[in-house]
Design a protein around this motif. Structure first.
Motif, mmCIF file in Angstrom:
data_model
loop_
_atom_site.group_PDB
_atom_site.id
_atom_site.type_symbol
_atom_site.label_atom_id
_atom_site.label_comp_id
_atom_site.label_asym_id
_atom_site.label_seq_id
_atom_site.Cartn_x
_atom_site.Cartn_y
_atom_site.Cartn_z
ATOM 1 N N SER A 56 0.819 -1.216 0.000
ATOM 2 C CA SER A 56 0.000 0.000 0.000
ATOM 3 C C SER A 56 0.850 1.261 0.000
ATOM 4 O O SER A 56 0.378 2.336 -0.385
ATOM 5 N N ILE A 57 2.110 1.148 0.425
ATOM 6 C CA ILE A 57 3.036 2.275 0.320
ATOM 7 C C ILE A 57 3.428 2.472 -1.142
ATOM 8 O O ILE A 57 3.494 3.612 -1.636
ATOM 9 N N LEU A 58 3.664 1.388 -1.827
ATOM 10 C CA LEU A 58 4.067 1.466 -3.231
ATOM 11 C C LEU A 58 2.960 2.058 -4.097
ATOM 12 O O LEU A 58 3.226 2.800 -5.050
ATOM 13 N N ASP B 245 4.431 -11.911 -4.769
ATOM 14 C CA ASP B 245 4.466 -10.642 -4.036
ATOM 15 C C ASP B 245 5.401 -9.653 -4.723
ATOM 16 O O ASP B 245 5.072 -8.465 -4.872
ATOM 17 N N HIS B 246 6.561 -10.135 -5.114
ATOM 18 C CA HIS B 246 7.542 -9.281 -5.784
ATOM 19 C C HIS B 246 7.002 -8.757 -7.109
ATOM 20 O O HIS B 246 7.133 -7.566 -7.419
ATOM 21 N N SER B 247 6.387 -9.632 -7.898
ATOM 22 C CA SER B 247 5.863 -9.228 -9.204
ATOM 23 C C SER B 247 4.796 -8.158 -9.051
ATOM 24 O O SER B 247 4.781 -7.175 -9.803
ATOM 25 N N LEU B 248 3.907 -8.341 -8.084
ATOM 26 C CA LEU B 248 2.887 -7.327 -7.826
ATOM 27 C C LEU B 248 3.540 -6.026 -7.365
ATOM 28 O O LEU B 248 3.147 -4.933 -7.810
ATOM 29 N N GLY B 249 4.531 -6.115 -6.493
ATOM 30 C CA GLY B 249 5.210 -4.912 -6.023
ATOM 31 C C GLY B 249 5.850 -4.129 -7.157
ATOM 32 O O GLY B 249 5.752 -2.894 -7.216
ATOM 33 N N TYR C 240 10.624 6.036 -0.298
ATOM 34 C CA TYR C 240 9.833 5.876 -1.520
ATOM 35 C C TYR C 240 9.219 7.201 -1.967
ATOM 36 O O TYR C 240 9.200 7.522 -3.162
ATOM 37 N N ASN C 241 8.742 7.966 -1.006
ATOM 38 C CA ASN C 241 8.113 9.248 -1.340
ATOM 39 C C ASN C 241 9.115 10.296 -1.795
ATOM 40 O O ASN C 241 8.734 11.356 -2.292
ATOM 41 N N ASP C 242 10.392 10.009 -1.630
ATOM 42 C CA ASP C 242 11.441 10.917 -2.089
ATOM 43 C C ASP C 242 11.751 10.724 -3.571
ATOM 44 O O ASP C 242 12.447 11.533 -4.178
ATOM 45 N N LEU C 243 11.232 9.650 -4.167
ATOM 46 C CA LEU C 243 11.575 9.307 -5.544
ATOM 47 C C LEU C 243 10.745 10.065 -6.577
ATOM 48 O O LEU C 243 9.593 10.406 -6.337
#
Length: 387
Positions: A37-39, A84-88, A205-208
């Motif tokens: 949910s962060i991604l 999980d990785h693929s969805l991420g 992540y929000n810095d990207l």
């Protein structure tokens, strides 16, 4: 100057979750949902139909971390799968591009991954590039009829999603930052070392953003040096774990165990594309427990049992300058996973913001990256064979 990683041996790494006590206590059962949910706060509606495809759901039985979930040598804090990785990866791509073709390409980039992931590369002698498992990926995507129906409903062609390498936000070459590389090191760090709180991931992540790199291609880029340094440091630390003899030995020993199981007729090579890791390990356990200890046991079966019992019971290895008798020993060069990301640097007279590599603008990052690239474990890693 000392090497940044010289004190980071296996015992130190496995006890980095000190502030929360026992391994895993930092992470709750819904850690993966919270992390995803962060991604991207919501999975885009169009993506749900792809998540039900057998092509993808098979990956729920394949771990991201190459069989290390199945040996006590590691203390993995939770199971993170290739699904999980693929969805991420797909969520990251959608968040930064809003492009369906790129997002689906990212979602499908690992569909050819067999059980135990890159252990299959070690079985083929490809420890250095770890790319052999990627070869069937395109063909599997082009041949899947259920996938074709989903793509048609979104106005996409199989060609548009068959190779995520063509989308630089999705994938590029080490040490650049891509959605694939960004994603797998967050959960890898959480699982292996107990690093990365959700708040830290959110902050980084929000810095990207997306900027143009030195080749004029789109690339994920940090807005601040501080966030870039934190991600670089954590990424390289996890990369360090993956180049230690413990990890090399784990993958090579499991590779040899699988090859021995094939020779003994316990599994077939194709079973790693149809069986889950849990089912394979259960089968191995049953064979090892029920096998006769008599002299009439076939040599192939004896070899398998010895390797499997060693893999499933080892808790430490020896770091040596030569191979040891009565030990399973490895001397391998493996793929180095490190990062030198872009970071926004300055604004020119026309108001254009340029980006530079972190290595150029950060002394801290230079020390970490140089330490990672020059670090060498002992020549050999050896695990005593189980009885």
């Amino acid at each position: 100057m000392h090497n940044y990683f010289e004190h980071c041996d296996w015992n130190w790494i496995l006890h980095q979750d000190k502030e929360t006590g026992a391994a895993g206590s930092r992470y709750t059962k819904d850690i993966i949902t919270q992390y995803h949910s962060i991604l991207c706060p919501q999975i885009p509606e169009f993506l749900h139909k792809y998540l039900e495809l057998p092509l993808l759901t098979r990956l729920k039985g394949v771990g991201l971390l190459c069989g290390s979930d199945w040996t006590p040598l590691f203390c993995n804090r939770f199971m993170y799968t290739r699904f999980d990785h693929s969805l991420g990866v797909a969520l990251i791509i959608w968040h930064f591009t809003g492009d369906k073709a790129q997002t689906v390409a990212g979602l499908l980039h690992d569909v050819s991954t067999p059980a135990f992931s890159h252990v299959a590369d070690f079985m083929k002698g490809d420890a250095l590039t770890q790319s052999a498992t990627e070869e069937p990926n395109r063909l599997m995507i082009l041949a899947d009829k259920a996938l074709a129906e989903c793509l048609a409903s979104d106005g996409l062609s199989a060609e548009a999603v068959a190779d995520y390498h063509i989308y630089p936000v999705a994938d590029n070459e080490i040490p650049r930052l891509s959605a694939d590389r960004l994603e797998y090191m967050f959960p890898s760090g959480m699982v292996l070392e107990g690093s990365w709180s959700l708040d830290e991931i959110r902050c980084v992540y929000n810095d990207l953003t997306v900027a143009k790199n030195e080749d004029g291609a789109d690339e994920l880029c940090f807005s601040t040096v501080e966030a870039a340094e934190l991600y670089c440091r954590r990424f390289c630390m996890t990369g360090h774990v993956l180049q230690l003899n413990e990890d090399k030995l784990c993958l090579e020993l499991l590779a040899q165990t699988l090859l021995a199981a094939e020779k003994a007729g316990i599994i077939r090579a194709e079973d790693c594309m149809t069986m889950s890791e849990a089912d394979i390990m259960q089968k191995f356990r049953s064979v090892a427990e029920n096998a006769s200890a008599g002299n009439d046991t076939a040599p192939e079966l004896k070899t398998f049992i010895r390797l499997y019992r060693t893999f499933s019971s080892m808790k430490s290895i020896k770091h040596t300058d030569k191979a040891l008798p009565d030990h399973f020993c490895v001397n391998l060069a493996v793929k180095k996973r490190w990062i030198n990301p872009l970071v926004l640097s300055h604004m020119d007279k026309d108001g254009k913001i340029t980006a530079e590599r972190l290595y150029k603008v950060s002394e801290k990052a230079r020390h970490i990256i140089d330490s990672f690239c020059t670090y060498e474990d002992t020549a050999w890693g050896c695990a005593e064979y189980a009885d």
